[in-house]
Design a protein around this motif. Sequence first.
Motif, mmCIF file in Angstrom:
data_model
loop_
_atom_site.group_PDB
_atom_site.id
_atom_site.type_symbol
_atom_site.label_atom_id
_atom_site.label_comp_id
_atom_site.label_asym_id
_atom_site.label_seq_id
_atom_site.Cartn_x
_atom_site.Cartn_y
_atom_site.Cartn_z
ATOM 1 N N ASN A 1 0.822 -1.211 0.000
ATOM 2 C CA ASN A 1 0.000 0.000 0.000
ATOM 3 C C ASN A 1 0.854 1.258 0.000
ATOM 4 O O ASN A 1 1.829 1.362 0.755
ATOM 5 C CB ASN A 1 -0.899 0.034 1.247
ATOM 6 N N ILE A 2 0.457 2.221 -0.822
ATOM 7 C CA ILE A 2 0.988 3.574 -0.748
ATOM 8 C C ILE A 2 -0.196 4.523 -0.923
ATOM 9 O O ILE A 2 -1.286 4.120 -1.314
ATOM 10 C CB ILE A 2 2.052 3.860 -1.834
ATOM 11 N N GLY A 3 0.013 5.802 -0.636
ATOM 12 C CA GLY A 3 -1.050 6.765 -0.877
ATOM 13 C C GLY A 3 -1.235 7.725 0.277
ATOM 14 O O GLY A 3 -0.377 7.871 1.153
ATOM 15 N N ALA A 4 -2.380 8.401 0.269
ATOM 16 C CA ALA A 4 -2.731 9.316 1.333
ATOM 17 C C ALA A 4 -3.275 8.534 2.526
ATOM 18 O O ALA A 4 -3.542 7.328 2.433
ATOM 19 C CB ALA A 4 -3.772 10.332 0.845
ATOM 20 N N ALA A 5 -3.461 9.230 3.636
ATOM 21 C CA ALA A 5 -3.888 8.554 4.857
ATOM 22 C C ALA A 5 -5.215 7.824 4.673
ATOM 23 O O ALA A 5 -5.422 6.754 5.231
ATOM 24 C CB ALA A 5 -3.989 9.561 5.993
ATOM 25 N N ASN A 6 -6.124 8.383 3.875
ATOM 26 C CA ASN A 6 -7.446 7.773 3.701
ATOM 27 C C ASN A 6 -7.743 7.392 2.258
ATOM 28 O O ASN A 6 -8.884 7.139 1.908
ATOM 29 C CB ASN A 6 -8.532 8.716 4.226
ATOM 30 N N ARG A 7 -6.741 7.357 1.415
ATOM 31 C CA ARG A 7 -6.922 6.940 0.006
ATOM 32 C C ARG A 7 -5.688 6.179 -0.427
ATOM 33 O O ARG A 7 -4.632 6.757 -0.652
ATOM 34 C CB ARG A 7 -7.167 8.162 -0.888
#
Length: 369
Positions: free
Chosen positions: A301-307
């Motif tokens: 997983n990578i990305g923003a805190a909620n996306r």
Amino acid sequence: MTKTADLRHHRAMQLSRTLAWLVDVASDCPGADRLLAELGAHLVADGVPLAAGSLTLEVPHPLIAKRTWLWRAENGRVIEALGFAPSGLAPDPPDDAGRRWLRDIAGGEVHEEVVGRPDGPQLGWIGPRPFTADEIEQLRQAARFAATPLAVLAARATLRATLDAYLGKRSAGRVLAAPLRRDLGETIQAALLYADLRNFTTLSETTPPADVIAALDAWFDRIAGAVHAFGGEVLKFIGDGVLAIFPVVEASPRRACDAALRAAGAAEAGMAYLNGERGAQGLPPLAFGAALHLGEILWGNIGAANRLDFTAIGPAVNLASRLEGLCKPLERTVLVSGALAAETDTPLVALGSHPLRGIASPCEVFTLP
């Protein structure tokens, strides 16, 4: 109590064990095949004469519209029949496929129950003789109590089918097995395939959007079909590009490397056939480039805190992308890195050492004969 009333009371007590199983245990069944087999076995144990049963579910899937499981009472075995969507691999079979199969087993009239909503799962049963009124009532009660476990099973299947369609089977399994956090991932070794269409910008600017999408879909069918045929997984569609992985699951990476090479060759053959069809329709051919490399990737997983996004990153991915950029200047469709070439006995043609943009060391480059 009369003999008839006593018999009905006895059957009700027997049926309560089936209902208790549906309430307490059935939701834990790993799949529709086991639920159907165990429900049928419970009903038989309760005195309902069954020769066979069927369970049909509608599923959200790009190719499959319906899945039907068919159970034989004599041996407990379950087989599966697929109903394809209109855009799938085959014409959609008639809705009564399960009913016709049941009639073939024992003849006579099939008893069917729609579970839950009017468009919900469908249970079908057939016996060696016509069912009595009491037996039909038992089947109806079982269908009513099956609504909750079937809803749980359908929700689980919907989630898995959706993730499989958007992420691929391996990645979907990884996402389902881990918490939804961006700090989770693992380093794996994999053969990488990075490919994209040539001159896609020109195609998109000179072709109606619907035709561009049709061309993209045809291209993705060939490259993704080749990847999946040899055990790989498409991790990303990036514009007109594809990133696929062939994870190394043995001590030696040779099997993964050979699979990636075979997939690249199959994609070439598939695109050659597609271009023959396009030529017959007066359409220009579609050219592509593909690069193969072996290395370690961070898969997670990578990305923003909620996306979040589930993907692969690392120097190996960067090298594969840069290597694919050499396809056009070297006038080759498939290029292979020295790292992957060293792990295969497949005959390859050496093209020398080449610098890659953003990569510190030159890369030994090979191609298919």
